[in-house]
Design a protein around this motif. Structure first.
Motif, PDB file in Angstrom:
ATOM      1  N   ILE A  72      -2.156   5.425  23.796  1.00 61.84           N
ATOM      2  CA  ILE A  72      -3.357   6.264  23.719  1.00 61.84           C
ATOM      3  C   ILE A  72      -3.421   6.988  22.379  1.00 61.84           C
ATOM      4  O   ILE A  72      -4.503   7.120  21.783  1.00 61.84           O
ATOM      5  N   ALA A  73      -2.271   7.452  21.876  1.00 59.90           N
ATOM      6  CA  ALA A  73      -2.248   8.130  20.573  1.00 59.90           C
ATOM      7  C   ALA A  73      -2.698   7.176  19.465  1.00 59.90           C
ATOM      8  O   ALA A  73      -3.498   7.561  18.593  1.00 59.90           O
ATOM      9  N   MET A  74      -2.204   5.939  19.489  1.00 59.93           N
ATOM     10  CA  MET A  74      -2.621   4.956  18.480  1.00 59.93           C
ATOM     11  C   MET A  74      -4.111   4.661  18.596  1.00 59.93           C
ATOM     12  O   MET A  74      -4.811   4.509  17.583  1.00 59.93           O
ATOM     13  N   THR A  75      -4.597   4.595  19.849  1.00 53.09           N
ATOM     14  CA  THR A  75      -6.023   4.346  20.061  1.00 53.09           C
ATOM     15  C   THR A  75      -6.861   5.483  19.492  1.00 53.09           C
ATOM     16  O   THR A  75      -7.887   5.252  18.832  1.00 53.09           O
ATOM     17  N   MET A  76      -6.440   6.720  19.737  1.00 51.30           N
ATOM     18  CA  MET A  76      -7.194   7.870  19.239  1.00 51.30           C
ATOM     19  C   MET A  76      -7.173   7.936  17.717  1.00 51.30           C
ATOM     20  O   MET A  76      -8.181   8.294  17.088  1.00 51.30           O
ATOM     21  N   VAL A  77      -6.029   7.591  17.108  1.00 51.33           N
ATOM     22  CA  VAL A  77      -5.946   7.573  15.638  1.00 51.33           C
ATOM     23  C   VAL A  77      -6.936   6.568  15.060  1.00 51.33           C
ATOM     24  O   VAL A  77      -7.516   6.778  13.988  1.00 51.33           O
ATOM     25  N   LEU A  78      -7.158   5.469  15.789  1.00 50.37           N
ATOM     26  CA  LEU A  78      -8.104   4.460  15.325  1.00 50.37           C
ATOM     27  C   LEU A  78      -9.542   4.864  15.616  1.00 50.37           C
ATOM     28  O   LEU A  78     -10.417   4.766  14.751  1.00 50.37           O
ATOM     29  N   VAL A  79      -9.783   5.327  16.850  1.00 50.84           N
ATOM     30  CA  VAL A  79     -11.157   5.519  17.314  1.00 50.84           C
ATOM     31  C   VAL A  79     -11.792   6.792  16.762  1.00 50.84           C
ATOM     32  O   VAL A  79     -12.948   6.775  16.317  1.00 50.84           O
ATOM     33  N   VAL A  80     -11.066   7.913  16.779  1.00 48.70           N
ATOM     34  CA  VAL A  80     -11.676   9.198  16.419  1.00 48.70           C
ATOM     35  C   VAL A  80     -12.207   9.217  14.981  1.00 48.70           C
ATOM     36  O   VAL A  80     -13.376   9.545  14.755  1.00 48.70           O
ATOM     37  N   PRO A  81     -11.381   8.864  13.946  1.00 43.17           N
ATOM     38  CA  PRO A  81     -11.940   8.867  12.584  1.00 43.17           C
ATOM     39  C   PRO A  81     -13.096   7.881  12.416  1.00 43.17           C
ATOM     40  O   PRO A  81     -14.082   8.190  11.737  1.00 43.17           O
ATOM     41  N   LEU A  82     -12.960   6.697  13.055  1.00 48.38           N
ATOM     42  CA  LEU A  82     -14.024   5.705  12.943  1.00 48.38           C
ATOM     43  C   LEU A  82     -15.308   6.218  13.578  1.00 48.38           C
ATOM     44  O   LEU A  82     -16.402   6.079  13.016  1.00 48.38           O
ATOM     45  N   PHE A  83     -15.192   6.836  14.748  1.00 47.28           N
ATOM     46  CA  PHE A  83     -16.373   7.345  15.438  1.00 47.28           C
ATOM     47  C   PHE A  83     -17.038   8.456  14.636  1.00 47.28           C
ATOM     48  O   PHE A  83     -18.270   8.497  14.512  1.00 47.28           O
ATOM     49  N   ILE A  84     -16.232   9.367  14.087  1.00 47.85           N
ATOM     50  CA  ILE A  84     -16.801  10.491  13.321  1.00 47.85           C
ATOM     51  C   ILE A  84     -17.554   9.978  12.097  1.00 47.85           C
ATOM     52  O   ILE A  84     -18.688  10.400  11.821  1.00 47.85           O
ATOM     53  N   SER A  85     -16.923   9.054  11.352  1.00 48.47           N
ATOM     54  CA  SER A  85     -17.579   8.533  10.149  1.00 48.47           C
ATOM     55  C   SER A  85     -18.831   7.751  10.506  1.00 48.47           C
ATOM     56  O   SER A  85     -19.871   7.861   9.833  1.00 48.47           O
ATOM     57  N   LEU A  86     -18.761   6.964  11.581  1.00 45.18           N
ATOM     58  CA  LEU A  86     -19.931   6.194  12.002  1.00 45.18           C
ATOM     59  C   LEU A  86     -21.042   7.118  12.473  1.00 45.18           C
ATOM     60  O   LEU A  86     -22.218   6.923  12.127  1.00 45.18           O
ATOM     61  N   PHE A  87     -20.669   8.145  13.210  1.00 46.50           N
ATOM     62  CA  PHE A  87     -21.658   9.105  13.716  1.00 46.50           C
ATOM     63  C   PHE A  87     -22.378   9.798  12.555  1.00 46.50           C
ATOM     64  O   PHE A  87     -23.612   9.898  12.541  1.00 46.50           O
ATOM     65  N   LEU A  88     -21.608  10.294  11.581  1.00 46.65           N
ATOM     66  CA  LEU A  88     -22.216  11.003  10.449  1.00 46.65           C
ATOM     67  C   LEU A  88     -23.136  10.087   9.658  1.00 46.65           C
ATOM     68  O   LEU A  88     -24.215  10.500   9.212  1.00 46.65           O
ATOM     69  N   ASN A  89     -22.706   8.826   9.455  1.00 49.35           N
ATOM     70  CA  ASN A  89     -23.548   7.888   8.707  1.00 49.35           C
ATOM     71  C   ASN A  89     -24.811   7.533   9.468  1.00 49.35           C
ATOM     72  O   ASN A  89     -25.888   7.437   8.874  1.00 49.35           O
ATOM     73  N   ILE A  90     -24.695   7.334  10.787  1.00 45.76           N
ATOM     74  CA  ILE A  90     -25.880   6.985  11.575  1.00 45.76           C
ATOM     75  C   ILE A  90     -26.886   8.123  11.562  1.00 45.76           C
ATOM     76  O   ILE A  90     -28.098   7.902  11.457  1.00 45.76           O
ATOM     77  N   VAL A  91     -26.385   9.352  11.644  1.00 48.31           N
ATOM     78  CA  VAL A  91     -27.291  10.504  11.551  1.00 48.31           C
ATOM     79  C   VAL A  91     -28.017  10.497  10.211  1.00 48.31           C
ATOM     80  O   VAL A  91     -29.234  10.723  10.130  1.00 48.31           O
ATOM     81  N   GLN A  92     -27.284  10.194   9.143  1.00 48.90           N
ATOM     82  CA  GLN A  92     -27.887  10.153   7.809  1.00 48.90           C
ATOM     83  C   GLN A  92     -28.893   9.011   7.704  1.00 48.90           C
ATOM     84  O   GLN A  92     -29.978   9.170   7.144  1.00 48.90           O
ATOM     85  N   TRP A  93     -28.548   7.842   8.268  1.00 45.41           N
ATOM     86  CA  TRP A  93     -29.447   6.689   8.200  1.00 45.41           C
ATOM     87  C   TRP A  93     -30.729   6.935   8.989  1.00 45.41           C
ATOM     88  O   TRP A  93     -31.825   6.606   8.520  1.00 45.41           O
ATOM     89  N   THR A  94     -30.588   7.497  10.193  1.00 42.07           N
ATOM     90  CA  THR A  94     -31.773   7.691  11.032  1.00 42.07           C
ATOM     91  C   THR A  94     -32.665   8.812  10.503  1.00 42.07           C
ATOM     92  O   THR A  94     -33.854   8.846  10.819  1.00 42.07           O
TER      93      THR A  94
END
Length: 684
Positions: A35-57
């Motif tokens: 779960i720790a490895m999953t969170m290390v992968l998912v959390v930064p990716l989700f945050i960066s994707l979220f911020l970019n999608i907000v900027q794109w939309t």
């Protein structure tokens, strides 16, 4: 042994070391690491994707060019148009020729424009825009010299101020953003754009797919970059990623179904995942720009029909509807998938597909959810089933709710008013995560059932070769009364399952102490046999076992009270209901989820396992004279009549009475009440 042999024997694990690998602490540690490895992968990716999608939309053109400003001519140019249209006076792309920009027809009415384009099948038409002095001034001040257009799915040529800047065909489609020299906006003459377009594909729309009002216009280099990233994410990266994920998820559940074919819901979840994969494939540019349009539309229509049925079939299957209903629904779906593409014209296939996915799918998926809710309601109505199948109840409600969320996500995808942000996050991507959740709910039930099956004891009869044809004896069925309170109170202490298992272990001990063999435990119930071949009086042994059970449970009550857990004990004590019959069963081996597990089946002309279950239910119709709760065992009147010499600690409430069982079947039964006993005080 050689040195190499000794080395190998020391390196490889021994059988007695297996238990150390599956201890609670080892399993918990592996869960935490993963779960720790999953969170290390998912959390930064989700945050960066979220911020970019907000900027794109949030992207909007600095200088908007509304569709009402774009003019159209549905006619052929009088003269040829070269790379420099200003050299040909009759060319409609010549900025000095006012015909295009003076046209009274605009792009404001999309449906009217589409109808006029369809009427000019294979013929050219022109679309143009002329910038006002104010728009040019604003563009110059904002350094917005990139014109965001959208897509053109057909043959096209584009001129700006008479200079040809771009040409392309249907297969060259890409998001078009033209860079215009910034100095042109500082000049006195207007900037004029002209597009020559020919519809060369049978798509159900005009080829000039202009961007929406927010993005259509002039923007900066940074704005153009955001727009292209948004476009590539939405139409290339996202479909490919979720196509692959749904494809893998479909094969995963198909593989699980192949080893447990009785779990048809896994098959329909696999079908639903493959349908989502096909749905994503329609948005992959590599696919729809390469394949024949008729094939693309036919596959899209078949996929939409399959999608409309898959959610319903998964729900019906999880609710355990009759196989005949599932069979007819499935083959109706297949028949429609194969026939509809031949009955609908290519150009109308997308319209029909949208209807199947946007409307019919909601109705059919709701039916699947309703089936789960109805099954849950039916189980809840029976207090016995409510307790024994509480996990099943919870999973039915979760699965039905998941199907309702699929309807919501479907509306997000197909409802025109849904915000772009929601469509990007939930519309076409959300179904994968929801489908994964539905699959995990189904798998959790499979896991529980497998654990239950593996927990069934292997009797010595299963170790005989060959297996005996039958084992005769007294069959005992018991289940706890008030176990719901024990579970509920125990849950507050974080020991709900542990306390229930403690009660069952005391009942199991009573069976063993009296020569019986436990056949199965499930929830708060236990089934055992007292073999006639090994016991002189198997029926009497079964009765002694229930007396011992009550004694063991009374000792457990004392322990609960001594340990400060008096709330765990019902006021009348921990009691059980039971039933005993005399009959024959046979040991068998069953394949369950790829494993070979010990089980028992009825034999001969008797249905002792069904009979003992029905007698157990009749206990509800029997009440002791004092009105208090107690442990009561129901037996056939014939069994009591044939064993009159039993020396038991309890008493008979009655020796013959007619009670009605399931479907109104009359049974002649006797009822035995287990007496309370005097115990020595418990010393903690």
């Amino acid at each position: 042994m050689t040195f190499f042999g000794r080395l190998i024997s020391h390196l490889y694990r021994r059988p007695n070391e297996l238990d150390s690998m599956i201890t609670k602490s080892a399993l918990r540690g592996r869960w935490l690491i993963f779960i720790a490895m999953t969170m290390v992968l998912v959390v930064p990716l989700f945050i960066s994707l979220f911020l970019n999608i907000v900027q794109w939309t949030d992207f909007a053109a600095e200088v908007s060019l509304p569709r009402s400003q774009w003019t159209v001519l549905y006619e052929q140019t009088p003269g040829p148009c070269g790379a420099d249209a200003s050299l040909t006076p009759d060319c409609l792309g010549n900025p000095s020729n006012p015909s295009l920009w003076a046209s009274l027809i605009t792009r404001a009415d999309q449906q009217a424009h589409k109808a006029r384009v369809f009427a000019r099948e294979g013929k050219e038409y022109w679309v143009g825009v002329s910038l006002t002095p104010e728009q040019m001034r604003n563009a110059f001040n904002a350094q917005a010299n990139f014109l965001v257009l959208g897509e053109i799915v057909g043959s096209y040529r584009i001129w700006v101020n008479g200079k040809q800047l771009m040409t392309g065909e249907r297969h060259d489609t890409e998001p078009i953003a033209l860079q215009i020299p910034l100095t042109w906006f500082a000049e006195n003459q207007p900037v004029r754009l002209a597009m020559w377009i020919v519809r060369t594909t049978d798509m159900n729309d005009a080829p000039d797919l202009l961007e929406d009002a927010q993005r259509l216009g002039l923007t900066t280099k940074a704005g153009t970059t955001n727009w292209k990233r948004y476009y590539n994410f939405w139409f290339n990266s996202r479909p490919l990623v979720f196509l692959a994920l749904n494809f893998l998820l479909g094969w995963l559940f198909f593989a699980i179904w192949s080893v447990a074919p009785e779990k048809t819901e896994y098959f329909y979840i696999a079908v639903l995942a493959m349908t989502f994969a096909l749905f994503q494939m329609r948005y992959v540019e590599l696919y729809y720009m390469t394949m024949n349009r008729q094939f693309v539309n036919s596959l899209g229509l078949s996929m939409a029909i399959l999608y409309a049925f898959a959610g319903m079939l998964a729900g019906l299957s999880f609710a355990r509807f009759r196989p005949l209903i599932l069979k007819w629904a499935f083959w109706l779906c297949i028949g429609l998938c194969l026939s509809q593409p031949f009955l609908v014209s290519t150009i109308r296939m997308p319209i029909h597909a949208h209807y199947w996915m946007g409307s019919i799918a909601d109705v059919t998926t709701f039916l699947g959810a309703l089936a789960c809710y109805l099954q849950a309601f039916y189980l809840y109505q029976n207090p016995e089933d409510r307790l024994r199948l509480r996990l099943r109840l919870r999973r039915l409600l979760m699965f039905g709710t998941g199907l309702l969320f699929m309807i919501v996500l479907n509306q997000v995808s197909f409802a025109g008013g849904a915000p772009t942000f929601l469509k990007m996050f939930l519309g076409k991507s959300g179904p994968f995560f929801l489908l994964l959740s539905l699959g995990l709910i189904a798998l959790s039930e499979y896991r529980s059932q497998t654990a239950l099956a593996k927990g069934m004891p292997i009797s010595k009869f299963h170790r005989l070769i060959p297996l005996p044809d039958f084992v005769r004896g007294a069959i005992l069925n018991v289940d706890l009364k008030g176990s719901e309170k024990i579970s509920r109170q125990g849950a507050k202490l974080g020991k709900a399952g542990d306390l229930l298992e403690t009660c069952l272990s005391h009942m199991w001990m009573a069976v063993s102490q009296n020569g019986g063999i436990v056949l199965q435990t499930e929830g708060d119930a236990l089934r055992a046999i007292f073999p006639a071949g090994e016991l002189e009086a198997p029926v009497e042994a079964a009765f002694r076992a229930v007396d011992t059970m009550r004694r063991n449970l009374m000792e457990l009550e004392q322990r609960f009270v001594a340990q400060g857990m008096a709330d765990m004990v019902p006021k009348s004590g921990i009691h059980f209901r039971g039933a005993i019959v005399l009959g024959e069963i046979r040991p068998i081996w069953q394949s369950y989820g790829g494993a070979r597990l010990a089980s028992w089946a009825e034999t001969g002309h008797s249905n002792v396992l069904i009979e003992v279950s029905r007698l157990l239910e009749m206990e509800r119709e029997v009440a002791p004279g004092d009105g208090k709760s107690s442990s009561i065992v129901i037996v056939p009147q014939e069994l009591k009549k044939n064993t009159p010499t039993m020396s038991l600690m309890g008493q008979w409430l009655f020796e013959s009475r007619t009670l009605l069982g399931k479907h109104g079947t009359p049974y002649e039964v006797a009822a035995y009440q287990v007496n309370e006993m005097d115990l020595a005080p418990f010393e903690s």
